[in-house]
Design an enzyme around this catalytic site. Structure first.
Site, PDB file in Angstrom:
ATOM      1  N   GLU A   1       0.826  -1.211   0.000  1.00 55.01           N
ATOM      2  CA  GLU A   1       0.000   0.000   0.000  1.00 55.01           C
ATOM      3  C   GLU A   1       0.858   1.259   0.000  1.00 55.01           C
ATOM      4  O   GLU A   1       0.546   2.250  -0.681  1.00 55.01           O
ATOM      5  CB  GLU A   1      -0.947  -0.005   1.202  1.00 55.01           C
ATOM      6  CG  GLU A   1      -1.915  -1.187   1.246  1.00 55.01           C
ATOM      7  CD  GLU A   1      -2.773  -1.319  -0.002  1.00 55.01           C
ATOM      8  OE1 GLU A   1      -3.026  -0.293  -0.676  1.00 55.01           O
ATOM      9  OE2 GLU A   1      -3.184  -2.449  -0.333  1.00 55.01           O
TER      10      GLU A   1
ATOM     11  N   GLU B   1      -0.559  -2.648  -9.643  1.00 55.52           N
ATOM     12  CA  GLU B   1      -0.556  -3.687  -8.608  1.00 55.52           C
ATOM     13  C   GLU B   1       0.762  -4.458  -8.606  1.00 55.52           C
ATOM     14  O   GLU B   1       1.306  -4.769  -7.544  1.00 55.52           O
ATOM     15  CB  GLU B   1      -1.731  -4.646  -8.824  1.00 55.52           C
ATOM     16  CG  GLU B   1      -3.092  -4.044  -8.527  1.00 55.52           C
ATOM     17  CD  GLU B   1      -3.200  -3.541  -7.104  1.00 55.52           C
ATOM     18  OE1 GLU B   1      -2.755  -4.237  -6.173  1.00 55.52           O
ATOM     19  OE2 GLU B   1      -3.718  -2.426  -6.919  1.00 55.52           O
TER      20      GLU B   1
END
Length: 269
Positions: free
Chosen positions: A143, A200
């Site tokens: 994150e 991602e």
């Protein structure tokens, strides 16, 4: 009309050229070197994220779901304290960001980091996956990497560029209504989804390196996605998903973990 068309073409070309030399982070050991499209300023995104984060925390506090578990909160903040200094390998300015880490009581399997380093973990992802500190570090590093790479600003810039393109298309062809909506969907599938999968993968790789440099087992990221797969979170076909398919993701994480294993062993000494 000719003047409008010329302006739209010029705007689109000018916006497109902005991505040529934009690199938000250093490559690190995992070799992140993709050029990025950035039309919005970092300051705009950081200010907006700060306001949004404050609003989320205020709502959680009112609902009495903010930082209700002192032990769990201590765990994630300890992990963050070890990870934050490692962000310098990708961005020299990042350790000095106004990092914040908070815990929200929720059954959701979720965690995120807003632009500028505003982190939230949900109790559900820690409890349901029975996360170890190494696994928390893997998720948090992932994150944090989104924020370091400024993926949110990149996505906002892509949306802005797409809107310019749609406006130009409407002027040139006269396409409107449902047909224009279908065109927007085609552009989204063609442009946005592949970039999201790229985001991602970049976050996976950078997150593994951050964790390894902080002394957390890099293979923990593999464990996280194996747990996620067992819970059924990942059956969406890769071509239609913003996330890499679980099997492909796990294979890539295994390769990256092996690449940074030496950094982990060095940090553990």
């Amino acid at each position: 009309m000719r003047l409008i068309k010329s302006f739209l073409i010029g705007s689109l070309l000018l916006a497109s050229s902005a991505c040529v030399n934009t690199q938000t982070t250093r490559q690190g050991a995992v070799g992140i070197e993709r050029q990025q499209l950035m039309l919005l300023s970092s300051q705009e995104m950081t200010q907006g994220a700060s306001q949004a984060y404050d609003a989320i925390l205020k709502e959680a506090k009112e609902k009495k779901t903010l930082n209700t578990d002192a032990v769990m909160l201590g765990r994630i903040r300890t992990v963050a304290q070890r990870l934050i200094p490692q962000t310098a390998v990708f961005r020299q300015d990042a350790p000095a960001w106004d990092w914040q880490v908070n815990l929200i009581k929720s059954d959701q399997l979720n965690a995120w980091c807003m632009p500028g380093g505003k982190i939230a973990f949900y109790t559900g992802i820690i409890q349901k996956l029975a996360l170890t500190d190494d696994e928390i570090a893997a998720i948090m590093g992932h994150e944090m990497a989104h924020a370091l790479r400024e993926h949110g600003r990149e996505r906002a810039s892509e949306a802005q560029l797409t809107q310019i393109g749609l406006t130009a298309l409407q002027v040139f062809t006269g396409i409107q209504g449902p047909a224009l909506d279908a065109t927007a969907m085609a552009l989204n599938v063609t442009l946005t989804l592949p970039n999201s999968r790229t985001h991602e993968t970049e976050a996976d790789r950078m997150g593994v390196e951050l964790a390894a440099r902080a002394g957390y087992n890099p293979y923990a990221a593999v464990n996280v996605w194996q747990k996620m797969s067992k819970m059924g979170n990942g059956g969406t076909p890769e071509i239609l998903s913003t996330h890499p398919a679980p099997d492909n993701r796990i294979k890539d994480l295994q390769k990256v973990a092996k690449k940074v294993e030496g950094l982990y062993l060095k940090a553990k000494k």
